[in-house]
Write a protein that holds these residues in place. Structure first.
Motif, PDB file in Angstrom:
ATOM      1  N   PHE A  15     -84.582  92.409  41.327  1.00 33.58           N
ATOM      2  CA  PHE A  15     -84.093  91.928  40.033  1.00 33.58           C
ATOM      3  C   PHE A  15     -82.651  92.378  39.814  1.00 33.58           C
ATOM      4  O   PHE A  15     -81.800  91.591  39.383  1.00 33.58           O
TER       5      PHE A  15
ATOM      6  N   ILE B 219     -79.217  90.217  39.158  1.00 35.41           N
ATOM      7  CA  ILE B 219     -78.304  90.382  38.010  1.00 35.41           C
ATOM      8  C   ILE B 219     -76.877  90.623  38.487  1.00 35.41           C
ATOM      9  O   ILE B 219     -75.925  89.990  38.024  1.00 35.41           O
TER      10      ILE B 219
ATOM     11  N   VAL C 251     -75.278  87.454  39.722  1.00 38.23           N
ATOM     12  CA  VAL C 251     -74.831  86.551  38.653  1.00 38.23           C
ATOM     13  C   VAL C 251     -73.548  87.087  38.036  1.00 38.23           C
ATOM     14  O   VAL C 251     -72.652  86.330  37.670  1.00 38.23           O
TER      15      VAL C 251
ATOM     16  N   ALA D 293     -71.276  78.475  41.612  1.00 36.78           N
ATOM     17  CA  ALA D 293     -72.436  78.006  40.849  1.00 36.78           C
ATOM     18  C   ALA D 293     -73.697  77.964  41.708  1.00 36.78           C
ATOM     19  O   ALA D 293     -74.795  78.212  41.214  1.00 36.78           O
TER      20      ALA D 293
ATOM     21  N   PHE E  23     -75.133  81.375  41.926  1.00 35.57           N
ATOM     22  CA  PHE E  23     -75.843  81.689  40.690  1.00 35.57           C
ATOM     23  C   PHE E  23     -77.312  81.320  40.815  1.00 35.57           C
ATOM     24  O   PHE E  23     -78.199  82.084  40.449  1.00 35.57           O
ATOM     25  N   PHE E  24     -77.537  80.125  41.366  1.00 33.42           N
ATOM     26  CA  PHE E  24     -78.924  79.666  41.450  1.00 33.42           C
ATOM     27  C   PHE E  24     -79.737  80.510  42.399  1.00 33.42           C
ATOM     28  O   PHE E  24     -80.905  80.807  42.138  1.00 33.42           O
TER      29      PHE E  24
ATOM     30  N   ILE F 291     -80.624  83.612  40.565  1.00 37.08           N
ATOM     31  CA  ILE F 291     -81.681  83.404  39.573  1.00 37.08           C
ATOM     32  C   ILE F 291     -83.031  83.272  40.270  1.00 37.08           C
ATOM     33  O   ILE F 291     -84.044  83.798  39.802  1.00 37.08           O
TER      34      ILE F 291
ATOM     35  N   MET G 265     -84.271  86.659  41.052  1.00 42.44           N
ATOM     36  CA  MET G 265     -84.821  87.329  39.869  1.00 42.44           C
ATOM     37  C   MET G 265     -86.224  86.818  39.561  1.00 42.44           C
ATOM     38  O   MET G 265     -87.137  87.596  39.274  1.00 42.44           O
ATOM     39  N   LEU G 266     -86.390  85.501  39.635  1.00 44.23           N
ATOM     40  CA  LEU G 266     -87.701  84.939  39.320  1.00 44.23           C
ATOM     41  C   LEU G 266     -88.736  85.393  40.349  1.00 44.23           C
ATOM     42  O   LEU G 266     -89.883  85.690  40.005  1.00 44.23           O
TER      43      LEU G 266
ATOM     44  N   GLU H  96     -86.081  73.832  37.196  1.00 45.98           N
ATOM     45  CA  GLU H  96     -84.810  74.345  36.704  1.00 45.98           C
ATOM     46  C   GLU H  96     -83.696  74.061  37.719  1.00 45.98           C
ATOM     47  O   GLU H  96     -82.612  73.601  37.364  1.00 45.98           O
TER      48      GLU H  96
ATOM     49  N   GLY I 274     -80.452  71.819  37.423  1.00 45.87           N
ATOM     50  CA  GLY I 274     -79.210  72.564  37.579  1.00 45.87           C
ATOM     51  C   GLY I 274     -78.317  71.971  38.649  1.00 45.87           C
ATOM     52  O   GLY I 274     -77.114  71.819  38.457  1.00 45.87           O
TER      53      GLY I 274
ATOM     54  N   ILE J  98     -76.522  68.989  37.445  1.00 44.03           N
ATOM     55  CA  ILE J  98     -75.365  69.322  36.611  1.00 44.03           C
ATOM     56  C   ILE J  98     -74.213  69.810  37.476  1.00 44.03           C
ATOM     57  O   ILE J  98     -73.046  69.495  37.225  1.00 44.03           O
ATOM     58  N   ILE J  99     -74.547  70.558  38.548  1.00 44.04           N
ATOM     59  CA  ILE J  99     -73.483  71.038  39.441  1.00 44.04           C
ATOM     60  C   ILE J  99     -72.795  69.857  40.138  1.00 44.04           C
ATOM     61  O   ILE J  99     -71.574  69.857  40.320  1.00 44.04           O
TER      62      ILE J  99
END
Lengths: 480, 109
Positions: B14, B18, B21, B27, B30-31, B34, B37-38, B81, B85, B88-89
């Motif tokens: 985790f 963090i 990110v 970008a 970032f994914f 994430i 983390m999940l 997600e 995402g 959008i990228i």
């Protein structure tokens, strides 16, 4: 075993889910913006009306949902907000985007997330509704393809919301470790049997607060709010400000009241700090804003801080005050963003306060509505905002949380300045460069009509609140 | 194996997410962060589910099952997600011809 008997209890949610699928299929057959808009309106109306067919009392639908008066009230509130936003989106989208039909699928889906969240009684259903709500919001925020600011705010919201929901999940996992349950009643039972709150549980709760605080844009998790409000199209900003925050607030009440998490002194203190910071920073940072959407963003941070005062009172009266204030906040924010949408033109939105200069001399009725909205958000007598704040204050003074009450009063005083600044600009002299501006996209029907209705509601709740209060008094004590 | 090891491992994962990110500017990265983390949360949930099962299996055969089911939901949500995402990228890339988030600075006070 799954039985079909519970289905009538979740009728509003089923209607919205079905509507999203039908809209999707209808787009595959033929694109027609007018039909899609009308159909979405009808399904929101049907969802709101179908609540009447749900029997009274509190029922569990499997262990995931609980349908009670509180949940039904919020269901109606969210469906009505969805209805208003759909109405206001029609001319706006016509003017600014070519392919508009998918917008309504996303709007329906994110409303579905909000509708299931307010009846959630389990962390799994809460998490799923939260994600249905926010994943559709990512796309909604970046919906206008021509608008670089929209994409930017979409990606910002996406990354921050995803990180915040992983925090939320980590917190849920820690709570699960401590109690062995994911449903709220099981967590409450697990807590009461173990007595003291352990460190792991507090850590879990803290991480859940991060996730929820982000969604409600409470300080210090508020940094995304002004950018997303400014970058997203105005109807979507209205949706984020009302539906998304209201639904999470409803779950927050359910979570902390039914598990008794607020009885812990540390948790209570953390929430107090968050509430105080939200009230002060929200109102203080709004003072400097020239962009009306950023101003409304900071103002909404402040309003959510006010709501936390009632939340922290932990009484029936606090619940009623919070519910009443939330209705007032929904009405005020929808009308405020409705005015912004009305004043927008094909090139862009009326973002700056100077765009409203001399509005009173051009469109006196619109200026009167916007003035009332601003006064209501500021909490001036004869508007609903005043009574809402009065109830929050009585709820706070009753249990003697003086720090919060004093901060509420002080920050309302700060708030007056920027609300009145907007009002003053509208009554100032005429705008110099108005010859160059394009005509506004707002139409008398349906736009002016909706705004007038919201305006009348604000006055009605402000002068004669007992009609709404009677309903709220019936539902507000159910949750505990 | 005691459950503590799982907690430390998932905390480490985790934290990596963090930090990623916070310090990376891409970008796509970032994914990935994430997702890490999940998945840290998934590991945690499965470990706790096993723990509760071991504790209460004598009285309740399905004890701890809800944690494992939750993991499936998280996987589905993570996939959804990322698909939204990435779309959008792609839009971002068409606009600024980069996936570097430093270009996202139009929205100012």
């Amino acid at each position: 075993m799954i039985s079909l008997t519970g289905l009538n209890l979740i009728l509003p949610q089923l209607i919205i889910a079905l509507a999203a699928i039908i809209v999707m299929l209808s787009i595959a057959v033929k694109r027609c913006h007018r039909f899609t808009n009308l159909f979405t309106l009808l399904s929101f109306a049907a969802a709101a009306i179908s609540v009447l067919y749900i029997p009274r009392g509190s029922f569990g639908v499997s262990s995931l949902f609980v349908v009670d008066g509180f949940g039904k009230f919020f269901t109606v509130l969210i469906a009505c907000a969805g209805f208003v936003i759909t109405l206001m989106s029609y001319h706006y989208l016509n003017a600014r985007e070519k392919r508009n039909e998918e917008y309504y699928i996303l709007l329906l889906l994110s409303s579905l997330g909000a509708l299931t969240m307010v009846i959630s009684n389990h962390f799994v259903s809460f998490f799923l509704s939260l994600e249905v709500l926010s994943v559709s919001l990512y796309a909604l925020i970046g919906y206008l393809k021509e608008e670089p600011a929209g994409i930017e705010s979409g990606i910002k919201y996406l990354v921050l919301a995803a990180v915040s929901s992983s925090f939320l999940l980590f917190g849920i996992a820690l709570i699960y470790m401590q109690t062995g349950h994911l449903d709220l009643s099981g967590i409450a039972a697990g807590l009461s049997s173990s007595g003291e709150f352990s460190g792991v549980f507090i850590a879990g709760l803290a991480m859940v607060i991060v996730g929820i605080g982000f969604k409600m844009a409470l300080v210090p998790f508020h940094l995304w709010t002004p950018d997303i409000y400014a970058g997203a199209s105005a109807p979507v900003s209205a949706f984020v400000a009302t539906v998304s925050k209201g639904a999470v607030f409803a779950f927050l009440l359910r979570l902390f009241y039914s598990t008794g998490g607020l009885e812990n002194k540390n948790v209570w203190t953390v929430f107090t700090i968050i509430a105080v910071a939200s009230m002060l920073f929200g109102n203080w940072l709004a003072l400097r804003q020239q962009n009306i959407k950023r101003l409304l963003a900071y103002s909404s941070i402040g309003h959510l801080g006010y709501l936390m005062v009632a939340f922290l009172a932990i009484t029936d009266r606090g619940m009623q005050a919070a519910t009443f204030y939330l209705v007032v906040y929904f009405t005020g924010m929808l009308a405020a963003f409705g005015t912004v949408i009305y004043m927008s033109n094909k090139k862009g939105e009326a973002l700056y306060i100077d765009d409203y200069r001399g509005l009173f001399w051009k469109k006196p009725w619109l200026a009167a509505i916007f003035t009332t909205v601003m006064l209501s958000l500021a909490g001036i007598p004869l508007t609903a905002g005043f009574l809402g704040k009065l109830y929050l204050l009585t709820a706070g003074t009753e249990v003697g949380i003086w720090l919060l009450v004093i901060v509420l009063v002080v920050s309302s005083g700060i708030g007056l300045f920027y609300y009145l600044r907007v009002v003053a600009v509208m009554f100032a002299g005429k705008n110099e460069n108005e010859a160059s501006s394009e005509p506004v996209i707002g139409k008398i029907f349906p736009h002016g009509l909706v705004l007038t209705l919201l305006f009348l509601l604000l006055l009605w709740f402000g002068v004669y609140p007992s009609s709404l209060l009677e309903i709220i008094q019936q539902i507000a004590s159910v949750i505990r | 194996m005691p459950v503590n090891y799982y907690i430390f491992l998932s905390l480490a994962l985790f934290a990596i997410g963090i930090v990623g990110v916070l310090i990376r500017r891409n970008a796509i990265t970032f994914f990935m962060c994430i997702e890490i983390m999940l998945n840290a949360v998934n590991l945690l949930l499965v470990a706790f589910s096993k723990m509760h099962h071991a504790k209460q299996a004598a009285t309740l055969a399905t004890a701890g099952i809800d944690g494992q089911i939750f993991v499936f939901f998280i996987m589905v949500v993570a996939a959804a997600e990322v698909s939204v995402g990435l779309a959008i990228i792609v839009m971002l890339f068409r606009n600024v011809h980069s996936v570097n988030v430093n270009f996202l600075n139009r929205l100012k006070h």
